[in-house]
Design an enzyme around this catalytic site. Sequence first.
Site, PDB file in Angstrom:
ATOM      1  N   ASP A 154       0.827  -1.109  -0.145  1.00  0.00           N
ATOM      2  CA  ASP A 154       0.024  -0.102   0.011  1.00  0.00           C
ATOM      3  C   ASP A 154       0.865   1.247   0.094  1.00  0.00           C
ATOM      4  O   ASP A 154       1.706   1.354   0.742  1.00  0.00           O
ATOM      5  CB  ASP A 154      -0.917  -0.015   1.257  1.00  0.00           C
ATOM      6  CG  ASP A 154      -2.238   0.973   1.017  1.00  0.00           C
ATOM      7  OD1 ASP A 154      -3.200   0.545   1.111  1.00  0.00           O
ATOM      8  OD2 ASP A 154      -1.828   2.261   1.130  1.00  0.00           O
ATOM      9  N   THR A 212     -16.009  -2.969  -9.455  1.00  0.00           N
ATOM     10  CA  THR A 212     -17.328  -1.949  -8.969  1.00  0.00           C
ATOM     11  C   THR A 212     -18.568  -2.165  -9.916  1.00  0.00           C
ATOM     12  O   THR A 212     -18.084  -2.315 -11.017  1.00  0.00           O
ATOM     13  CB  THR A 212     -17.060  -0.734  -8.661  1.00  0.00           C
ATOM     14  OG1 THR A 212     -18.064   0.024  -8.761  1.00  0.00           O
ATOM     15  CG2 THR A 212     -16.174  -0.002  -9.847  1.00  0.00           C
ATOM     16  N   ASP A 213     -19.578  -2.129  -9.420  1.00  0.00           N
ATOM     17  CA  ASP A 213     -20.940  -2.032 -10.176  1.00  0.00           C
ATOM     18  C   ASP A 213     -20.779  -0.636 -11.089  1.00  0.00           C
ATOM     19  O   ASP A 213     -21.420  -0.699 -12.140  1.00  0.00           O
ATOM     20  CB  ASP A 213     -21.986  -2.165  -9.416  1.00  0.00           C
ATOM     21  CG  ASP A 213     -22.371  -1.124  -8.402  1.00  0.00           C
ATOM     22  OD1 ASP A 213     -21.403  -0.501  -8.039  1.00  0.00           O
ATOM     23  OD2 ASP A 213     -23.433  -1.150  -7.702  1.00  0.00           O
ATOM     24  N   GLU A 214     -19.988   0.347 -10.541  1.00  0.00           N
ATOM     25  CA  GLU A 214     -20.266   1.507 -11.340  1.00  0.00           C
ATOM     26  C   GLU A 214     -19.625   1.357 -12.677  1.00  0.00           C
ATOM     27  O   GLU A 214     -20.102   2.160 -13.677  1.00  0.00           O
ATOM     28  CB  GLU A 214     -19.211   2.617 -10.619  1.00  0.00           C
ATOM     29  CG  GLU A 214     -20.024   2.589  -9.216  1.00  0.00           C
ATOM     30  CD  GLU A 214     -19.350   4.011  -8.616  1.00  0.00           C
ATOM     31  OE1 GLU A 214     -19.053   4.884  -9.146  1.00  0.00           O
ATOM     32  OE2 GLU A 214     -19.455   4.012  -7.490  1.00  0.00           O
ATOM     33  N   TYR A 249     -13.612   7.915 -12.687  1.00  0.00           N
ATOM     34  CA  TYR A 249     -13.330   7.076 -11.580  1.00  0.00           C
ATOM     35  C   TYR A 249     -13.739   5.345 -12.245  1.00  0.00           C
ATOM     36  O   TYR A 249     -13.120   4.416 -12.496  1.00  0.00           O
ATOM     37  CB  TYR A 249     -14.014   7.095 -10.451  1.00  0.00           C
ATOM     38  CG  TYR A 249     -13.995   5.805  -9.688  1.00  0.00           C
ATOM     39  CD1 TYR A 249     -13.056   5.182  -9.066  1.00  0.00           C
ATOM     40  CD2 TYR A 249     -15.600   5.191  -9.180  1.00  0.00           C
ATOM     41  CE1 TYR A 249     -13.181   3.981  -8.395  1.00  0.00           C
ATOM     42  CE2 TYR A 249     -15.465   3.858  -8.625  1.00  0.00           C
ATOM     43  CZ  TYR A 249     -14.458   3.389  -8.235  1.00  0.00           C
ATOM     44  OH  TYR A 249     -14.665   2.218  -7.480  1.00  0.00           O
ATOM     45  N   LYS A 270     -11.823   2.121 -13.913  1.00  0.00           N
ATOM     46  CA  LYS A 270     -12.278   1.007 -13.242  1.00  0.00           C
ATOM     47  C   LYS A 270     -12.542  -0.286 -14.527  1.00  0.00           C
ATOM     48  O   LYS A 270     -12.129  -1.357 -14.551  1.00  0.00           O
ATOM     49  CB  LYS A 270     -13.022   0.850 -12.208  1.00  0.00           C
ATOM     50  CG  LYS A 270     -12.664   1.462 -11.007  1.00  0.00           C
ATOM     51  CD  LYS A 270     -11.612   0.545 -10.293  1.00  0.00           C
ATOM     52  CE  LYS A 270     -12.033  -0.477  -9.618  1.00  0.00           C
ATOM     53  NZ  LYS A 270     -10.955  -1.169  -8.737  1.00  0.00           N
ATOM     54  N   ASP A 272     -25.747  19.230  -7.845  1.00  0.00           N
ATOM     55  CA  ASP A 272     -25.615  17.919  -8.025  1.00  0.00           C
ATOM     56  C   ASP A 272     -24.285  17.427  -8.856  1.00  0.00           C
ATOM     57  O   ASP A 272     -23.435  18.440  -9.406  1.00  0.00           O
ATOM     58  CB  ASP A 272     -26.407  17.489  -9.258  1.00  0.00           C
ATOM     59  CG  ASP A 272     -26.936  15.842  -9.047  1.00  0.00           C
ATOM     60  OD1 ASP A 272     -26.295  15.420  -8.238  1.00  0.00           O
ATOM     61  OD2 ASP A 272     -27.867  15.286  -9.931  1.00  0.00           O
TER      62      ASP A 272
HETATM   63  P1  NAD Z   1      -9.842   3.427  -0.399  1.00  0.00           P
HETATM   64  O1  NAD Z   1      -9.759   4.689  -1.247  1.00  0.00           O
HETATM   65  O2  NAD Z   1     -10.261   3.378   1.020  1.00  0.00           O
HETATM   66  O3  NAD Z   1      -8.354   2.757  -0.398  1.00  0.00           O
HETATM   67  C1  NAD Z   1      -7.588   2.369  -1.410  1.00  0.00           C
HETATM   68  C2  NAD Z   1      -6.110   2.038  -0.804  1.00  0.00           C
HETATM   69  O4  NAD Z   1      -5.297   1.957  -1.822  1.00  0.00           O
HETATM   70  C3  NAD Z   1      -5.592   3.169   0.188  1.00  0.00           C
HETATM   71  O5  NAD Z   1      -4.988   2.398   1.335  1.00  0.00           O
HETATM   72  C4  NAD Z   1      -4.380   3.788  -0.909  1.00  0.00           C
HETATM   73  O6  NAD Z   1      -3.244   3.963  -0.084  1.00  0.00           O
HETATM   74  C5  NAD Z   1      -3.994   2.541  -1.699  1.00  0.00           C
HETATM   75  N1  NAD Z   1      -3.302   3.036  -3.160  1.00  0.00           N
HETATM   76  C6  NAD Z   1      -3.781   4.044  -3.663  1.00  0.00           C
HETATM   77  N2  NAD Z   1      -2.966   4.031  -4.734  1.00  0.00           N
HETATM   78  C7  NAD Z   1      -1.998   3.212  -4.631  1.00  0.00           C
HETATM   79  C8  NAD Z   1      -0.732   2.672  -5.405  1.00  0.00           C
HETATM   80  N3  NAD Z   1      -0.425   3.430  -6.572  1.00  0.00           N
HETATM   81  N4  NAD Z   1      -0.127   1.629  -4.729  1.00  0.00           N
HETATM   82  C9  NAD Z   1      -0.370   1.176  -3.862  1.00  0.00           C
HETATM   83  N5  NAD Z   1      -1.575   1.718  -2.916  1.00  0.00           N
HETATM   84  C10 NAD Z   1      -2.227   2.425  -3.509  1.00  0.00           C
HETATM   85  O7  NAD Z   1     -10.635   2.392  -1.280  1.00  0.00           O
HETATM   86  P2  NAD Z   1     -11.941   1.250  -0.874  1.00  0.00           P
HETATM   87  O8  NAD Z   1     -13.017   1.913  -0.624  1.00  0.00           O
HETATM   88  O9  NAD Z   1     -11.079   0.375  -0.026  1.00  0.00           O
HETATM   89  O10 NAD Z   1     -11.893   0.194  -2.263  1.00  0.00           O
HETATM   90  C11 NAD Z   1     -10.801  -0.691  -2.642  1.00  0.00           C
HETATM   91  C12 NAD Z   1     -11.265  -1.268  -4.072  1.00  0.00           C
HETATM   92  O11 NAD Z   1     -12.551  -1.679  -3.824  1.00  0.00           O
HETATM   93  C13 NAD Z   1     -11.084  -0.320  -5.116  1.00  0.00           C
HETATM   94  O12 NAD Z   1     -10.328  -0.953  -6.153  1.00  0.00           O
HETATM   95  C14 NAD Z   1     -12.511   0.288  -5.260  1.00  0.00           C
HETATM   96  O13 NAD Z   1     -12.687   0.725  -6.759  1.00  0.00           O
HETATM   97  C15 NAD Z   1     -13.324  -1.223  -5.124  1.00  0.00           C
HETATM   98  N6  NAD Z   1     -14.614  -0.814  -4.638  1.00  0.00           N
HETATM   99  C16 NAD Z   1     -14.959  -0.144  -3.650  1.00  0.00           C
HETATM  100  C17 NAD Z   1     -16.435  -0.048  -3.396  1.00  0.00           C
HETATM  101  C18 NAD Z   1     -16.742   1.105  -2.098  1.00  0.00           C
HETATM  102  O14 NAD Z   1     -18.130   0.999  -1.880  1.00  0.00           O
HETATM  103  N7  NAD Z   1     -15.857   1.728  -1.630  1.00  0.00           N
HETATM  104  C19 NAD Z   1     -17.459  -0.649  -3.886  1.00  0.00           C
HETATM  105  C20 NAD Z   1     -16.989  -1.584  -4.745  1.00  0.00           C
HETATM  106  C21 NAD Z   1     -15.506  -1.563  -5.308  1.00  0.00           C
HETATM  107  P1  TYD Z   2     -20.255   7.859  -2.748  1.00  0.00           P
HETATM  108  O1  TYD Z   2     -20.147   7.371  -1.350  1.00  0.00           O
HETATM  109  O2  TYD Z   2     -19.283   9.118  -3.152  1.00  0.00           O
HETATM  110  O3  TYD Z   2     -20.222   6.666  -3.382  1.00  0.00           O
HETATM  111  P2  TYD Z   2     -20.567   6.547  -5.357  1.00  0.00           P
HETATM  112  O4  TYD Z   2     -20.406   7.972  -5.847  1.00  0.00           O
HETATM  113  O5  TYD Z   2     -19.209   5.794  -5.563  1.00  0.00           O
HETATM  114  O6  TYD Z   2     -21.638   5.588  -5.526  1.00  0.00           O
HETATM  115  O7  TYD Z   2     -21.591   8.614  -2.879  1.00  0.00           O
HETATM  116  C1  TYD Z   2     -22.605   7.825  -2.681  1.00  0.00           C
HETATM  117  C2  TYD Z   2     -24.126   8.533  -3.184  1.00  0.00           C
HETATM  118  O8  TYD Z   2     -24.221   9.759  -2.226  1.00  0.00           O
HETATM  119  C3  TYD Z   2     -24.051   9.472  -4.585  1.00  0.00           C
HETATM  120  O9  TYD Z   2     -25.179   9.064  -5.060  1.00  0.00           O
HETATM  121  C4  TYD Z   2     -23.557  10.463  -4.320  1.00  0.00           C
HETATM  122  C5  TYD Z   2     -24.269  10.978  -2.991  1.00  0.00           C
HETATM  123  N1  TYD Z   2     -23.284  11.924  -2.186  1.00  0.00           N
HETATM  124  C6  TYD Z   2     -24.015  13.088  -1.812  1.00  0.00           C
HETATM  125  O10 TYD Z   2     -25.325  13.385  -1.978  1.00  0.00           O
HETATM  126  N2  TYD Z   2     -23.502  13.859  -1.099  1.00  0.00           N
HETATM  127  C7  TYD Z   2     -22.035  13.544  -0.494  1.00  0.00           C
HETATM  128  O11 TYD Z   2     -21.403  14.596   0.004  1.00  0.00           O
HETATM  129  C8  TYD Z   2     -21.481  12.543  -1.017  1.00  0.00           C
HETATM  130  C9  TYD Z   2     -19.885  12.537  -0.749  1.00  0.00           C
HETATM  131  C10 TYD Z   2     -22.130  11.617  -1.773  1.00  0.00           C
END
Ligand code: NAD
Ligand code: TYD
Length: 357
Positions: free
Chosen positions: A34, A140-142, A165, A169, A287
Amino acid sequence: MKKILVTGGAGFIGSNFIQYILNEKENILLVNLDLLTYAGNLENLKAVEDDPRHHFVKGDIRDRDLVNRLFEEYDFDTIVHFAAESHVDRSITAPEVFLTTNVMGTQALLDAAKAHWKLEPDNKYSWEYRRGVRYLQVSTDEVYGALGKTGMFIEETPLSPNSPYSASKASADLLVRAYDQTYGLPVNITRCSNNYGPYQFPEKLIPLMIHNAQQDKPLPVYGDGMQIRDWLHVKDHCSAIYAVLSKGIPGEIYNIGGNNEKANLEIVRLILKELNKPESLIAYVKDRPGHDRRYAIDNTKITSQLGWKPTYTFEKGIHETIEWYLHNIEWVNRITSGAYQSYYNQMYGSSLEANTD
Ligand code: NAD
Ligand code: TYD
């Protein structure tokens, strides 16, 4: 013993995954690579810092020499690739790092896996790999884009990302697919819906709203707040990833979700209610550009083929999560100072001022 390279293990989901494996599974060594960007935090791993089954390495997934050295030192049989730039709003203002980290970083890991696992590395036509190796891309589903009022994402839904983003992905997913199709690398891709739970950086919806509500600060709701996300507790995501690692078929994609669709406004109101705060804290702000209206995951494949199922109801999960943030206020305070604060001001400063008077 299984040796897993976990990337991004100091972030939200990665640190939960490391704790899940160390608490629930045996005979696994985890090497956590990391970079500790703003989103990485070793405090997330405090509970396991003395565990000899977890080795932390500070470094960049894009550093090919480092990744190769780690492969030589540890002889990994598995990669679980979490590391990424993960926040949509940041990708709108500064997309480049999303491409270098999420796309080029993925390719560096795929190349290292191919070089170290291929039985005849110099034979470009050989599809023979060491037994039992697996590369798992956490996606991700995105990548599927936005849904209308009906329908759900299945694994065959065409990719149609709308933010830098999700485009980064999706690009990474396509590279993973290409390494399977061209080189026969044993890969899986998991595509999960929005996660929530402990250790989530408070730039994301749920921890941001809890944090602001606690401090009686405005809760910035984008647009009309009726965008829908399909929420999954992070621990359920971790168990799904483990199910794919142990039972997934090479080359397959698995959607992960818990059938928990909620409008943002519903979540914000629920948080205010749990914290006993007034709805007047809600501040409607401009938005997000390209804002996806609705996500919903069809989880039939992973539930029917791998026998995985979520364990958390949203009601239980959100209650526990709010409690966690209330009990870990120091954790939140430390990361909401300094660099994070200037990001927050840049992101919301003027829009909140305009909407809260
Ligand atoms: P996060 O942003 O909390 O953590 C990302 C981590 O990656 C951090 O610890 C950061 O230091 C590390 N990192 C970033 N760039 C790096 C690099 N170049 N080399 C090594 N380490 C690096 O993210 P998260 O929410 O834990 O998401 C983890 C994964 O899951 C991501 O790939 C994200 O796309 C995917 N994901 C997240 C969600 C969600 O809701 N958070 C949902 C679906 C998929
Ligand atoms: P987020 O947690 O950023 O996840 P993602 O965009 O990857 O789904 O946002 C979740 C939802 O919440 C998204 O529809 C955007 C909305 N949102 C707000 O309305 N206000 C905020 O300050 C943030 C961060 C997100």
